[in-house]
Design an enzyme around this catalytic site. Structure first.
Site, PDB file in Angstrom:
ATOM      1  CG  HIS A 132     -21.226  30.139 -72.795  1.00  0.00           C
ATOM      2  ND1 HIS A 132     -22.570  30.130 -72.480  1.00  0.00           N
ATOM      3  CD2 HIS A 132     -20.646  30.882 -71.832  1.00  0.00           C
ATOM      4  CE1 HIS A 132     -22.774  30.840 -71.384  1.00  0.00           C
ATOM      5  NE2 HIS A 132     -21.613  31.306 -70.968  1.00  0.00           N
ATOM      6  CG  ASP A 162     -24.982  28.073 -73.873  1.00  0.00           C
ATOM      7  OD1 ASP A 162     -23.949  27.400 -74.036  1.00  0.00           O
ATOM      8  OD2 ASP A 162     -24.974  29.218 -73.409  1.00  0.00           O
ATOM      9  N   GLY A 236     -19.174  34.820 -65.536  1.00  0.00           N
ATOM     10  CA  GLY A 236     -18.722  33.873 -64.522  1.00  0.00           C
ATOM     11  C   GLY A 236     -19.886  33.201 -63.819  1.00  0.00           C
ATOM     12  CG  ASN A 237     -23.281  34.939 -61.718  1.00  0.00           C
ATOM     13  OD1 ASN A 237     -22.985  36.122 -61.640  1.00  0.00           O
ATOM     14  ND2 ASN A 237     -23.527  34.199 -60.646  1.00  0.00           N
ATOM     15  CB  SER A 238     -22.165  31.325 -67.776  1.00  0.00           C
ATOM     16  OG  SER A 238     -22.449  32.541 -68.402  1.00  0.00           O
ATOM     17  N   GLY A 293     -40.423  18.607 -89.882  1.00  0.00           N
ATOM     18  CA  GLY A 293     -40.332  18.386 -91.312  1.00  0.00           C
ATOM     19  C   GLY A 293     -41.039  19.444 -92.133  1.00  0.00           C
ATOM     20  CB  VAL A 294     -42.793  22.330 -91.812  1.00  0.00           C
ATOM     21  CG1 VAL A 294     -43.899  21.311 -91.922  1.00  0.00           C
ATOM     22  CG2 VAL A 294     -42.548  22.739 -90.360  1.00  0.00           C
TER      23      VAL A 294
END
Length: 387
Positions: A132, A162, A236-238, A293-294
């Site tokens: 992001h 992310d 901003g820490n992301s 596959g379920v």
């Protein structure tokens, strides 16, 4: 009776309007002074400045920093260990400015800047951050701890976790060293490093503890298993690192719960997950998603939609995809999956978050309840098709 039209009364009224006019003008001027000048005086007295709307000027000067902590990791003083961790990792932390463009109703094009953080993971300029932070980019600029800045290109992204990897053209860069996030315990020291609220507050260090593990959060269509910490994280820490007392990166800061009644609930992507995804992106430019596959239903969904399914624990296998990995392994409709590789799966989101940490071709052990009997079924994971 007073004559309102007499010369004397007219003079009184004119004097009154003059006083009112002068007072109004004075109030307006005073308002401008208070609103425009006083805050600047207070701000400069506190040694702060407003965050600029524009990124810093791009330069190519400076030298690569040398990661040589002055503090000791063996000190009994916990604050000394915070200093050690921040000094060891900070040279590898970067600021990222993302220029995005929007077109208004009249077809006019406007550019806006947003900022985040990142971590250098190779000496030749590969940087890991959050998806992001770099999505919808019209241009990326990376700012190093030594003052240099470089344009960056996106190598690959993975919205499901992310995570993203970007690249700058530089050599001999300091790098962050990853620790083992599977070995974390609640109560351990945690240090967050990043650029909250923009680059005017770059390389901010906050400290706390590991508050919890295996926290599953669902954002949009994706579920992630995250580390919880009370180390302060702000916009901003992301993309910045979460670090342990040994100066090892144990997570990548990603999100916080921002509610009036909530404090200190911040989250990071575990470092083992970051390493796995980053290595795939660097090698191939994309991430291969695993699948079983379920189609599954948990207790909450069964109750909400009145499906008539009794689920006490685990997740119910509502459908087995023909020819998929689960079908080949012998799973059946009506089975209840209790755990995946020993980790309990009482919610579909938990199952999806655990599966997101695995790659096609891996073999996983499913503990399954069938007709009141518990079975262990090995499934070789397949590759999910692109959505």
């Amino acid at each position: 009776m007073v004559d309102l039209d007499s010369p004397k009364e007219r003079r009184k009224r004119n004097d009154l309007w003059s006083y009112l006019f002068v007072g109004l003008v004075g109030a307006v001027i005073g308002g401008f002074l208070v609103a425009g000048i006083a805050p600047q005086v207070l701000i400069h007295r506190m040694g702060l400045t407003y965050t600029s709307a524009n990124p810093p000027t791009i330069t190519e000067s400076g030298t690569s920093p040398v990661t040589t902590p002055t503090a000791s990791p063996d000190s009994p003083d916990p604050w000394e260990r915070v200093i050690y961790a921040s000094e060891k990792v900070s040279p590898a932390v970067v600021g990222i400015v993302n220029r995005t463009y929007v077109v208004d109703f009249f077809g006019r094009r406007f550019g806006t800047d947003s900022s985040g953080s990142g971590l250098i993971v190779t000496q030749d300029g590969y940087i890991v951050t959050n998806n992001h932070v770099v999505e919808n980019s019209g241009g990326l600029t990376v700012f190093l701890a030594d003052g240099r800045s470089f344009p960056a290109t996106v190598v690959g992204t993975d919205p499901a976790t992310d995570l993203a990897v970007i690249k700058i053209d530089a050599q001999g860069l300091p790098i962050g060293v990853f620790g083992n996030s599977d070995a974390l315990r609640p109560g351990q020291l945690a240090v967050a490093i990043g650029n909250p609220l923009g680059l005017d507050f770059k390389f901010t260090v906050t400290q706390g503890v590991i508050s919890g593990l295996d926290r599953v959060l669902t954002v949009g269509d994706f579920s992630m298993r995250l580390i919880q910490t009370d180390a302060v994280i702000n916009p901003g820490n992301s993309g910045g690192p979460l670090v342990n007392a040994d100066g090892e990166v144990i997570g990548l800061n990603v999100v916080k719960i921002n509610a009036e009644s909530v404090e200190g609930m911040n989250f990071a992507i575990p470092s083992n997950q970051v390493k796995r995804i980053a290595n795939q992106i660097i090698a191939t430019g994309k991430v291969k998603r695993a699948m079983v596959g379920v189609r599954l239903v948990d207790k909450q969904a069964a109750t909400t939609y009145a499906l008539g399914i009794n689920i006490e624990k685990g997740v119910y296998v509502y459908e087995v995809i023909q020819g998929g990995p689960a079908a080949k392994a012998g799973l059946k409709q009506g089975d209840i999956i209790l755990s995946l590789n020993g980790k309990e799966t009482d919610k579909v989101a938990t199952f999806q978050a655990l599966l997101a940490e695995m790659s096609p071709g891996e073999t996983v052990e499913l503990k399954v309840r069938r007709n009141r009997q518990d079975l262990t079924i090995s499934v070789v994971l397949g590759e999910a098709t692109a959505q």
